[in-house]
Write a protein that holds these residues in place. Sequence first.
Motif, PDB file in Angstrom:
ATOM      1  N   GLU A  69       0.824  -1.211   0.000  1.00 50.77           N
ATOM      2  CA  GLU A  69       0.000   0.000   0.000  1.00 50.77           C
ATOM      3  C   GLU A  69       0.859   1.263   0.000  1.00 50.77           C
ATOM      4  O   GLU A  69       0.575   2.223  -0.702  1.00 50.77           O
ATOM      5  CB  GLU A  69      -0.925  -0.022   1.204  1.00 50.77           C
ATOM      6  CG  GLU A  69      -1.951  -1.122   1.089  1.00 50.77           C
ATOM      7  CD  GLU A  69      -3.005  -1.056   2.178  1.00 50.77           C
ATOM      8  OE1 GLU A  69      -3.035  -0.075   2.930  1.00 50.77           O
ATOM      9  OE2 GLU A  69      -3.800  -1.998   2.257  1.00 50.77           O
TER      10      GLU A  69
ATOM     11  N   PRO B  67      -4.810   5.508   4.751  1.00 44.63           N
ATOM     12  CA  PRO B  67      -6.179   5.305   5.247  1.00 44.63           C
ATOM     13  C   PRO B  67      -7.089   6.454   4.807  1.00 44.63           C
ATOM     14  O   PRO B  67      -6.627   7.568   4.557  1.00 44.63           O
ATOM     15  CB  PRO B  67      -6.004   5.302   6.765  1.00 44.63           C
ATOM     16  CG  PRO B  67      -4.582   4.912   6.983  1.00 44.63           C
ATOM     17  CD  PRO B  67      -3.811   5.483   5.829  1.00 44.63           C
TER      18      PRO B  67
ATOM     19  N   SER C 191     -10.219  -2.885   3.512  1.00 47.86           N
ATOM     20  CA  SER C 191      -8.993  -2.115   3.201  1.00 47.86           C
ATOM     21  C   SER C 191      -9.221  -1.084   2.091  1.00 47.86           C
ATOM     22  O   SER C 191      -8.430  -0.989   1.160  1.00 47.86           O
ATOM     23  CB  SER C 191      -7.840  -3.037   2.791  1.00 47.86           C
ATOM     24  OG  SER C 191      -7.633  -4.027   3.732  1.00 47.86           O
TER      25      SER C 191
ATOM     26  N   ARG D  68      -8.880   2.438   0.697  1.00 49.95           N
ATOM     27  CA  ARG D  68      -7.895   3.481   0.990  1.00 49.95           C
ATOM     28  C   ARG D  68      -8.126   4.701   0.106  1.00 49.95           C
ATOM     29  O   ARG D  68      -9.007   4.718  -0.740  1.00 49.95           O
ATOM     30  CB  ARG D  68      -6.477   2.942   0.728  1.00 49.95           C
ATOM     31  CG  ARG D  68      -6.145   1.666   1.472  1.00 49.95           C
ATOM     32  CD  ARG D  68      -5.875   1.944   2.943  1.00 49.95           C
ATOM     33  NE  ARG D  68      -5.432   0.753   3.656  1.00 49.95           N
ATOM     34  CZ  ARG D  68      -6.154   0.129   4.594  1.00 49.95           C
ATOM     35  NH1 ARG D  68      -7.357   0.559   4.918  1.00 49.95           N
ATOM     36  NH2 ARG D  68      -5.669  -0.929   5.202  1.00 49.95           N
TER      37      ARG D  68
END
Length: 364
Positions: free
Chosen positions: A149, A156, A179, A181
């Motif tokens: 990531e 986030p 997840s 993002r």
Amino acid sequence: MSMILQNQWLCRPISKFIFSNLVPTTYAALVFPPKHVMTCSLFVVHATNAPFPPHGVDEFVENAFDEPKVKILKQKMEVHGISLDNSCLPGKYYNLFCPKCKGGELKERSLSFHIVPDGEFAMWRCFRAKCGWCGRVFADDKDLYSRTEERLGLEPLGPKLIAYFKERLISEETLSRNSVRQMSDSKTVIAFTYKQNGLLVGCKYRTTGKRFWQGKGTEKMLYGIDDISDAAEIVIVEGEIDKLSLEEAGIRNCVSVPGGAPGKVSSKDLPPIEKDTAYQYLWNCKEYLDKAVRITLATDNDPPGQALAKELARRLGQERCWQVHWPKKDEFSSFKDANEVLKYMGADALKRIVENAEPFTIGK
Ligand SMILES: [Zn+2]
């Protein structure tokens, strides 16, 4: 019978031809001295009666064993469905079960697997003619290893996008479990991370203005695949937000197609798998989909969405497909998709509507 066949294979020296088009020439000399062949399952390694290597090879293997590299290789193999334990060492050959064909009717350990002695890469080939699956992964390249990531520039979700989802009744809990993002240098771009066995295999981006694009090198596969890994009943939706909406309604055994819907149903016969490019994501997830006995198609209530349902049913087998019919919104129109139903009718209604899907019929 199966034992005999297996032994014939194991006693046959694994020769250069198996990997010939996978190995960079500089490695060829290094990789193909006589080796002993081993079989290795999840937890067990059995040495075979194949000829032993000359003295010195094992020492070389020990010295060349570079643990961090092997760890990366093992992680990458997981993505391909090959689980290796610590008994799989560089420099040795193993006969494993092929995750693609499962060794056919004879359940042969047909997948020849090898990590080169210096741990730079691993390669495999299924020697069943009908399968022939082969590939290799590198310990230090730019694909999966770099696709973390952070390296993709993801972070986030911030307050702006959390609010965007809240308006669509998608909770922070659901966003976090999946997840979801945002791009760190463009905080209004949503990043849907595609994972398989918990590892990042791709990313799809979406602006709040509904513009989409895909990360480079993204695997063609369904979104949320880990959620159907052991499911006999699954739901397929048309977008990532619809999958998140179903999760709000308590339905997790759901995946989304990665690329939206076709303009219309093709009038031609189904192409062979390798030429079925627009639906590669289905074939890449075939082993997951094969397990499903009931597949609920919950695509959008518009012509492309209906065309998608038909194209999916043609490939998955109409007899195990069910179709969701989104309810009427008012006299003139119906709800468009799972998220709209969640927003206007609530989570319980969405659950009920999906569970009340009807057997799929091509004519509808
Ligand atoms: Zn195979």
